[in-house]
Design a protein around this motif. Structure first.
Motif, PDB file in Angstrom:
ATOM      1  N   ASP A   3     -54.994 -20.906   9.549  1.00 28.29           N
ATOM      2  CA  ASP A   3     -53.973 -19.879   9.627  1.00 28.29           C
ATOM      3  C   ASP A   3     -52.677 -20.478  10.153  1.00 28.29           C
ATOM      4  OD1 ASP A   3     -54.372 -20.212  12.343  1.00 28.29           O
ATOM      5  OD2 ASP A   3     -55.562 -18.398  12.580  1.00 28.29           O
ATOM      6  N   ILE A   4     -51.638 -19.641  10.194  1.00 28.07           N
ATOM      7  CA  ILE A   4     -50.313 -20.133  10.573  1.00 28.07           C
ATOM      8  C   ILE A   4     -50.263 -20.564  12.033  1.00 28.07           C
ATOM      9  CG2 ILE A   4     -49.440 -17.862  11.199  1.00 28.07           C
ATOM     10  CD1 ILE A   4     -47.514 -20.634   9.373  1.00 28.07           C
ATOM     11  N   THR A   5     -51.069 -19.911  12.893  1.00 27.45           N
ATOM     12  CA  THR A   5     -51.079 -20.269  14.316  1.00 27.45           C
ATOM     13  C   THR A   5     -51.634 -21.671  14.510  1.00 27.45           C
ATOM     14  OG1 THR A   5     -51.405 -17.942  14.885  1.00 27.45           O
ATOM     15  CG2 THR A   5     -51.880 -19.579  16.595  1.00 27.45           C
ATOM     16  N   THR A   6     -52.735 -21.976  13.828  1.00 30.85           N
ATOM     17  CA  THR A   6     -53.323 -23.314  13.921  1.00 30.85           C
ATOM     18  C   THR A   6     -52.363 -24.372  13.391  1.00 30.85           C
ATOM     19  OG1 THR A   6     -55.488 -22.299  13.560  1.00 30.85           O
ATOM     20  CG2 THR A   6     -55.327 -24.694  13.328  1.00 30.85           C
ATOM     21  N   LEU A   7     -51.630 -24.011  12.351  1.00 35.00           N
ATOM     22  CA  LEU A   7     -50.676 -24.956  11.778  1.00 35.00           C
ATOM     23  C   LEU A   7     -49.587 -25.316  12.778  1.00 35.00           C
ATOM     24  CD1 LEU A   7     -49.560 -26.542   9.395  1.00 35.00           C
ATOM     25  CD2 LEU A   7     -48.430 -24.448   8.618  1.00 35.00           C
ATOM     26  N   PHE A   8     -49.056 -24.314  13.469  1.00 38.62           N
ATOM     27  CA  PHE A   8     -48.012 -24.590  14.458  1.00 38.62           C
ATOM     28  C   PHE A   8     -48.560 -25.382  15.643  1.00 38.62           C
ATOM     29  CE2 PHE A   8     -45.467 -21.338  12.310  1.00 38.62           C
ATOM     30  CZ  PHE A   8     -44.224 -21.923  12.381  1.00 38.62           C
ATOM     31  N   LEU A   9     -49.857 -25.227  15.924  1.00 40.12           N
ATOM     32  CA  LEU A   9     -50.456 -26.023  16.993  1.00 40.12           C
ATOM     33  C   LEU A   9     -50.541 -27.489  16.587  1.00 40.12           C
ATOM     34  CD1 LEU A   9     -53.308 -23.651  18.238  1.00 40.12           C
ATOM     35  CD2 LEU A   9     -51.149 -24.180  19.389  1.00 40.12           C
ATOM     36  N   LEU A  10     -50.749 -27.738  15.282  1.00 40.20           N
ATOM     37  CA  LEU A  10     -50.806 -29.118  14.801  1.00 40.20           C
ATOM     38  C   LEU A  10     -49.437 -29.776  14.801  1.00 40.20           C
ATOM     39  CD1 LEU A  10     -53.331 -28.864  11.828  1.00 40.20           C
ATOM     40  CD2 LEU A  10     -53.686 -30.015  14.017  1.00 40.20           C
ATOM     41  N   LEU A  11     -48.402 -29.000  14.507  1.00 41.18           N
ATOM     42  CA  LEU A  11     -47.040 -29.544  14.495  1.00 41.18           C
ATOM     43  C   LEU A  11     -46.561 -29.771  15.920  1.00 41.18           C
ATOM     44  CD1 LEU A  11     -45.294 -27.380  11.745  1.00 41.18           C
ATOM     45  CD2 LEU A  11     -45.756 -29.821  11.626  1.00 41.18           C
ATOM     46  N   SER A  12     -45.947 -30.910  16.148  1.00 39.01           N
ATOM     47  CA  SER A  12     -45.381 -31.185  17.465  1.00 39.01           C
ATOM     48  C   SER A  12     -44.054 -30.462  17.617  1.00 39.01           C
ATOM     49  CB  SER A  12     -45.181 -32.694  17.640  1.00 39.01           C
ATOM     50  OG  SER A  12     -44.212 -33.168  16.713  1.00 39.01           O
ATOM     51  N   TRP A  13     -43.625 -30.284  18.869  1.00 33.63           N
ATOM     52  CA  TRP A  13     -42.339 -29.630  19.101  1.00 33.63           C
ATOM     53  C   TRP A  13     -41.172 -30.399  18.486  1.00 33.63           C
ATOM     54  CZ3 TRP A  13     -41.120 -24.916  19.979  1.00 33.63           C
ATOM     55  CH2 TRP A  13     -42.006 -24.067  20.635  1.00 33.63           C
ATOM     56  N   PRO A  14     -41.172 -31.737  18.531  1.00 30.94           N
ATOM     57  CA  PRO A  14     -40.098 -32.453  17.826  1.00 30.94           C
ATOM     58  C   PRO A  14     -40.071 -32.154  16.338  1.00 30.94           C
ATOM     59  CG  PRO A  14     -41.158 -33.901  19.399  1.00 30.94           C
ATOM     60  CD  PRO A  14     -41.968 -32.647  19.370  1.00 30.94           C
ATOM     61  N   ASP A  15     -41.249 -32.012  15.713  1.00 34.29           N
ATOM     62  CA  ASP A  15     -41.291 -31.678  14.290  1.00 34.29           C
ATOM     63  C   ASP A  15     -40.707 -30.294  14.033  1.00 34.29           C
ATOM     64  OD1 ASP A  15     -42.411 -33.922  12.939  1.00 34.29           O
ATOM     65  OD2 ASP A  15     -44.352 -33.466  13.821  1.00 34.29           O
ATOM     66  N   ILE A  16     -41.085 -29.329  14.851  1.00 30.75           N
ATOM     67  CA  ILE A  16     -40.593 -27.959  14.675  1.00 30.75           C
ATOM     68  C   ILE A  16     -39.087 -27.897  14.878  1.00 30.75           C
ATOM     69  CG2 ILE A  16     -40.702 -25.613  15.593  1.00 30.75           C
ATOM     70  CD1 ILE A  16     -43.629 -26.141  16.298  1.00 30.75           C
ATOM     71  N   LEU A  17     -38.602 -28.564  15.926  1.00 29.10           N
ATOM     72  CA  LEU A  17     -37.162 -28.546  16.209  1.00 29.10           C
ATOM     73  C   LEU A  17     -36.379 -29.271  15.115  1.00 29.10           C
ATOM     74  CD1 LEU A  17     -37.183 -29.220  20.058  1.00 29.10           C
ATOM     75  CD2 LEU A  17     -36.757 -27.046  18.890  1.00 29.10           C
ATOM     76  N   ALA A  18     -36.926 -30.382  14.625  1.00 28.28           N
ATOM     77  CA  ALA A  18     -36.240 -31.133  13.567  1.00 28.28           C
ATOM     78  C   ALA A  18     -36.166 -30.320  12.280  1.00 28.28           C
ATOM     79  CB  ALA A  18     -36.952 -32.459  13.316  1.00 28.28           C
ATOM     80  N   ALA A  19     -37.274 -29.642  11.937  1.00 29.95           N
ATOM     81  CA  ALA A  19     -37.268 -28.813  10.733  1.00 29.95           C
ATOM     82  C   ALA A  19     -36.296 -27.649  10.879  1.00 29.95           C
ATOM     83  CB  ALA A  19     -38.679 -28.299  10.447  1.00 29.95           C
ATOM     84  N   GLY A  20     -36.280 -27.037  12.059  1.00 29.46           N
ATOM     85  CA  GLY A  20     -35.322 -25.952  12.294  1.00 29.46           C
ATOM     86  C   GLY A  20     -33.886 -26.444  12.224  1.00 29.46           C
ATOM     87  N   PHE A  21     -33.644 -27.642  12.750  1.00 29.66           N
ATOM     88  CA  PHE A  21     -32.301 -28.217  12.693  1.00 29.66           C
ATOM     89  C   PHE A  21     -31.864 -28.451  11.257  1.00 29.66           C
ATOM     90  CE2 PHE A  21     -29.692 -32.108  12.513  1.00 29.66           C
ATOM     91  CZ  PHE A  21     -28.586 -31.679  13.228  1.00 29.66           C
ATOM     92  N   ALA A  22     -32.795 -28.937  10.408  1.00 26.16           N
ATOM     93  CA  ALA A  22     -32.461 -29.188   9.009  1.00 26.16           C
ATOM     94  C   ALA A  22     -32.106 -27.894   8.285  1.00 26.16           C
ATOM     95  CB  ALA A  22     -33.639 -29.883   8.312  1.00 26.16           C
ATOM     96  N   VAL A  23     -32.896 -26.851   8.503  1.00 25.94           N
ATOM     97  CA  VAL A  23     -32.621 -25.568   7.847  1.00 25.94           C
ATOM     98  C   VAL A  23     -31.310 -24.981   8.355  1.00 25.94           C
ATOM     99  CG1 VAL A  23     -33.458 -23.207   7.540  1.00 25.94           C
ATOM    100  CG2 VAL A  23     -35.061 -25.109   7.430  1.00 25.94           C
ATOM    101  N   LEU A  24     -31.071 -25.101   9.661  1.00 29.37           N
ATOM    102  CA  LEU A  24     -29.836 -24.576  10.238  1.00 29.37           C
ATOM    103  C   LEU A  24     -28.614 -25.299   9.679  1.00 29.37           C
ATOM    104  CD1 LEU A  24     -28.505 -22.692  12.319  1.00 29.37           C
ATOM    105  CD2 LEU A  24     -28.785 -24.509  14.016  1.00 29.37           C
ATOM    106  N   CYS A  25     -28.695 -26.619   9.550  1.00 27.05           N
ATOM    107  CA  CYS A  25     -27.577 -27.392   9.001  1.00 27.05           C
ATOM    108  C   CYS A  25     -27.322 -27.016   7.545  1.00 27.05           C
ATOM    109  CB  CYS A  25     -27.858 -28.882   9.130  1.00 27.05           C
ATOM    110  SG  CYS A  25     -27.638 -29.540  10.780  1.00 27.05           S
ATOM    111  N   TRP A  26     -28.388 -26.841   6.793  1.00 33.09           N
ATOM    112  CA  TRP A  26     -28.246 -26.440   5.389  1.00 33.09           C
ATOM    113  C   TRP A  26     -27.473 -25.130   5.275  1.00 33.09           C
ATOM    114  CZ3 TRP A  26     -31.819 -22.561   3.064  1.00 33.09           C
ATOM    115  CH2 TRP A  26     -31.526 -22.329   1.722  1.00 33.09           C
TER     116      TRP A  26
END
Length: 246
Positions: A3-26
């Motif tokens: 599920d989505i909760t388990t997926l976010f647990l697998l992703l590290s905080w740097p990964d989440i922040l980097a992905a958010g930064f990319a979407v925000l810049c776009w």
């Protein structure tokens, strides 16, 4: 099934922040290009007036073969990028279903073992951007078609009261098609930058910054923009014209 909760647990905080930064810049780069300050317009904004002048000059131009050729070349460009995006989408979907090659590349780069689900998530970001680009290119191609129909409906007589109105309508359709086309290009640029996530979050941030900086330079600091702003040819071009006249 994960599920989505388990997926976010697998992703590290740097990964989440980097992905958010990319979407925000776009989103931020796109908004800034389309809504620049009046004192510093973008190339995208500057081209709008030239598109309007093109359609107004189309009123008394006969035959309109030149205009049809120009519009046809614009439609060809959107069709090319739409086809390229379809190929890229197919490649990304195939890669999602077979991440073994990415595992071997990661081992060669000594990046350590990575769960397959993480590879799939990292591929999903550029896939979504490419899909968005495909939708924009398809819509741009269709609106350019609307513009061609409206161009054909412009009366040839400048004295006709409908001539100027329809020319400006065709210009707005042209501007709308170009806006969608440019959005598609930006999505392609950021999709290429999003591939940096396969290396890691730091690489994603760096490729996003490079991509955003490249777009900003082309829209606000390029020689093309200076030419459009100043409305005059560079000295080198003027010198070449003078030499050819002699």
């Amino acid at each position: 099934m994960m599920d989505i909760t388990t997926l976010f647990l697998l992703l590290s905080w740097p990964d989440i922040l980097a992905a958010g930064f990319a979407v925000l810049c776009w989103g931020a780069v796109g908004w800034h290009v389309e809504h620049p300050r009046q004192s510093r317009p973008s190339v995208n904004r500057l081209m709008r007036q030239y598109r309007r002048e093109w359609m107004l000059n189309n009123i008394d131009r006969s035959p309109r073969v030149h205009d049809a050729t120009l519009l046809g070349s614009l439609r060809d460009g959107t069709a090319f990028f739409a086809s390229a995006c379809l190929i890229a989408i197919g490649g990304a979907l195939a890669l999602i279903g077979n991440t073994d090659r990415l595992d071997r590349v990661a081992e060669e780069l000594m990046m350590g073992p990575t769960p397959s689900i993480l590879w799939e998530v990292k591929i999903l970001l550029p896939l979504l951007l490419i899909t968005n680009a495909f939708m924009k290119f398809v819509w741009s191609h269709r609106v350019f078609g609307y513009c061609s129909v409206m161009m054909g409906a412009i009366p040839n007589e400048a004295s006709n009261p409908e001539a100027r109105r329809r020319a400006l309508m065709a210009a707005e359709l042209n501007i709308e098609a170009a806006r969608s086309y440019n959005r598609g290009l930006r999505s392609v640029y950021f999709a290429l930058g999003a591939l940096g996530w396969l290396i890691g979050p730091v690489a994603l941030v760096l490729t996003t910054v490079v991509t955003g900086g490249t777009i900003w330079y082309r829209e606000f600091a390029s020689s093309s923009r200076r030419l459009l702003m100043e409305g005059k040819l560079p000295e080198d071009s003027l010198r070449e014209i003078g030499e050819s006249a002699e």
